[in-house]
Design a protein around this motif. Structure first.
Motif, short mmCIF file in Angstrom:
data_model
loop_
_atom_site.label_atom_id
_atom_site.label_comp_id
_atom_site.label_asym_id
_atom_site.label_seq_id
_atom_site.Cartn_x
_atom_site.Cartn_y
_atom_site.Cartn_z
N ALA A 87 94.21 -51.74 23.11
CA ALA A 87 94.36 -52.57 21.71
C ALA A 87 93.45 -51.89 20.65
CB ALA A 87 94.52 -54.06 21.82
N ALA A 88 92.45 -52.45 20.12
CA ALA A 88 91.14 -51.82 19.17
C ALA A 88 91.13 -50.64 18.93
CB ALA A 88 90.15 -51.79 20.24
N ASP A 89 91.93 -49.18 19.85
CA ASP A 89 92.34 -48.35 19.32
C ASP A 89 93.81 -47.72 18.60
OD1 ASP A 89 89.85 -47.16 20.78
OD2 ASP A 89 90.83 -45.86 22.64
N LEU A 90 94.28 -49.35 18.80
CA LEU A 90 95.93 -49.28 18.34
C LEU A 90 95.08 -49.01 16.55
CD1 LEU A 90 98.30 -48.27 18.26
CD2 LEU A 90 99.10 -50.64 18.45
N GLN A 91 94.64 -50.36 16.53
CA GLN A 91 94.43 -50.96 15.18
C GLN A 91 93.64 -49.44 14.45
OE1 GLN A 91 91.53 -54.24 15.03
NE2 GLN A 91 93.30 -55.35 16.37
N GLU A 92 92.59 -48.95 15.26
CA GLU A 92 91.99 -48.10 14.54
C GLU A 92 92.61 -47.15 14.21
OE1 GLU A 92 88.29 -45.75 13.36
OE2 GLU A 92 89.01 -48.16 13.58
N ILE A 93 94.18 -45.91 14.76
CA ILE A 93 94.91 -44.91 14.80
C ILE A 93 95.15 -45.50 13.55
CG2 ILE A 93 96.92 -44.21 15.08
CD1 ILE A 93 95.34 -44.53 18.19
N ASP A 94 95.82 -46.30 13.15
CA ASP A 94 96.58 -47.40 12.66
C ASP A 94 95.87 -46.44 10.38
OD1 ASP A 94 98.95 -47.70 13.51
OD2 ASP A 94 98.63 -50.03 13.71
#
Length: 539
Positions: free
Chosen positions: A423-430
């Motif tokens: 979930a944290a990685d998804l924010q970083e990807i965005d």
């Protein structure tokens, strides 16, 4: 009414209810995303969607999910979980797949409960059969040995899978074995029952063929021990074989589909005659090196079932033959011991040939029957089980639980951590791609829905479902999804379990792992390390 209530609250029901509570308790105490677990989750959802679209379109779409390990019971259980989620039949209009994905965690919870119910049903059948033969304490020891002898037992219930049916199959096997043992008239009905249980075991997974072999051998031995003539032996063998093959063939044609069924048979032939995990070894049948590696892994994995099953099983098989020589009154005990012993030895050998920890969840369900058979064999020789022996058995159970609980909890915690980190990685990807509108491909096996959806689509094998996926997944998608991989891709998500360092990403000849068209790091690409994955952005 009172007698019915007492039967409802019997020891078998108590054991079953107690077990049913365990997998959901572990699941809710260590919550994880549907996409952060194993390959069984997308396989099960693919199976469920396959049946949902079959029902909607009145068409037998290819069931790719059943073309290797058939997993026929898992196929129907997965669809039932989808039905309980509110999507039993696919709609004609687009959007069904997206709606299912939006409610995938509800499906996830339903599948965990259903897997626990399958295990509880196996516990009930076994305990209800055994209660007429041994004290409740023996039943409890056998069931506790099943749960504690390998961390894979409970782990495979928190991840509903083909192995979730292990106890149900072995419960049916033990019930059938007892029917054979006390079948003095050698009736056709018991033979047909044995054949159906045999077919059910095989249609779950090839390694459960130990049930088929054990039932066929004990059925023949029961005939021999009771002095049946050659004509009767031939007739019963023919009835068993024809019934079992008939059920398998019918399910293969009507449920699996003929083309997938023939692929299944070829795959099983490869498993039997080839070595190595996933039939990738060079040796014929078995590799001595692979076996030694498996033996070395057993203590490291805390897979005590792999030691108990062949040792206790071999003792029971030998003891059963000795018991049969003591007279007709010992034939039932002899048949039970030989059947339970053979089933344990055979499944341990098959798993040792292609070893992995999660396969040991198919070995541990044989232990309850061996516990009962051991008690019956010792008692038949006039030896009385004392409190000392019971204390030793209890101590062994506690020791195994002490050893297997930490890796079980660690595996569950890793899933929870992966969910939070993803979930944290998804924010970083965005954030990293805020100004980049090119699509992103998710490679095997990053813990994101867009990766798992590709596996779901592949296993569902429904053309209009594939078309819907192509239209609805324009910006983020699985690299393995048909019709999507040819798009101009701006970035890839690469799983750190397979590529743990930046150097391993840069040096790989194919980052997709599974796809024939390779993806490699190129000069000018930008590589960003995230928590669960690497983000490779094309120049």
């Amino acid at each position: 009414m009172s007698s019915d209530f007492r039967r409802l609250l019997s020891w078998p029901a108590a054991f079953a209810i107690l077990f049913i509570a365990i997998p959901p308790l572990l699941f809710y105490s260590h919550p994880s995303s549907f996409w952060a677990n194993t390959d069984y989750e997308p396989l099960g959802l693919g199976d469920a969607l396959n049946l949902a679209y079959r029902l909607a379109d009145f068409c037998i779409y290819p069931a790719v999910g059943m073309s290797d390990h058939p997993g026929v019971p898992f196929y129907f259980m997965s669809w039932l979980a989808l039905a309980l989620t509110g999507y039993p039949v696919a709609s004609k209009a687009p959007g069904f797949f997206s709606a299912v994905i939006d409610h995938v965690e509800s499906y996830h919870q339903a599948s965990v409960w259903l897997g626990a119910l399958m295990g509880g049903a196996g516990v009930y059948i076994f305990a209800r059969t055994a209660r007429n033969l041994v004290p409740p304490g023996v039943i409890a020891i056998g069931l506790l040995a099943w749960v504690t002898s390998t961390p894979a037992t409970l782990l495979m219930f928190t991840t509903p899978s083909i192995e979730s049916f292990g106890m149900l199959i072995n419960g049916l096997f033990f019930y059938t074995l007892v029917q054979i043992a006390y079948d003095r008239d050698i009736s056709r009905g018991v033979t047909v029952l044995a054949a159906c249980v045999s077919a059910f075991a095989y249609l779950n997974k090839l390694s459960y063929i130990n049930v088929s072999l054990a039932l066929s051998v004990t059925g023949i031995l029961n005939l021999v021990f009771r002095g049946a003539g050659p004509s009767l032996i031939i007739r019963r063998c023919a009835l068993f074989t024809l019934t079992s093959l008939g059920v398998i063939l019918a399910v293969g044609c009507l449920v699996i589909g003929w083309s997938e069924f023939t692929l299944l048979l070829r795959f099983h032939r490869g498993i039997i005659f080839s070595s190595g995990l996933y039939v990738n070894g060079e040796q014929f049948i078995v590799s001595a090196t692979d076996v030694w590696h498996a033996v070395a892994a057993i203590p490291r994995d805390r897979a005590f079932a792999m030691l108990l099953a062949p040792v206790v099983g071999g003792f029971l098989a030998a003891g059963g033959f000795l018991a049969a020589r003591r007279g007709p009154q010992h034939i039932p005990v002899a048949v039970i011991c030989i059947g339970a012993g053979l089933a344990s030895v055979l499944v341990a050998v098959s798993v040792l040939k292609h070893y992995d920890l999660h396969y040991t969840a198919g070995v541990s369900p044989t232990l309850p029957a061996t516990a009962v058979a051991s008690y019956l064999l010792v008692k038949s020789w006039g030896y009385r089980i004392r409190i000392v022996e019971a204390a030793v058995a209890a101590a062994a159970i506690l020791l195994m639980a002490y050893q297997t609980a930490p890796p079980l909890i660690a595996a569950l915690k890793a899933r929870t951590d992966a969910t939070e980190l993803a979930a944290a990685d998804l924010q970083e990807i965005d954030a990293q791609r805020a100004d980049d509108k090119r699509p992103v491909a998710f490679l095997y096996r990053v813990p994101f829905s867009w990766c798992g959806e590709g596996s779901v689509i592949f296993n569902a094998s429904v053309p209009r479902l594939k078309d819907e996926d192509i239209e609805s997944r324009r910006k983020m998608f699985s690299a393995s999804a048909a019709g999507l991989s040819n798009r101009e891709i701006g970035a890839y998500l690469i799983d750190k379990h397979y590529f743990p360092t930046a150097e391993s990403v840069r040096g790989s000849s194919n980052l997709t792992l599974l796809e024939p068209k390779p993806v490699t790091f190129e000069n000018g690409d930008r590589l960003i390390e995230l928590r669960t994955a690497f983000l490779l952005i094309r120049r």
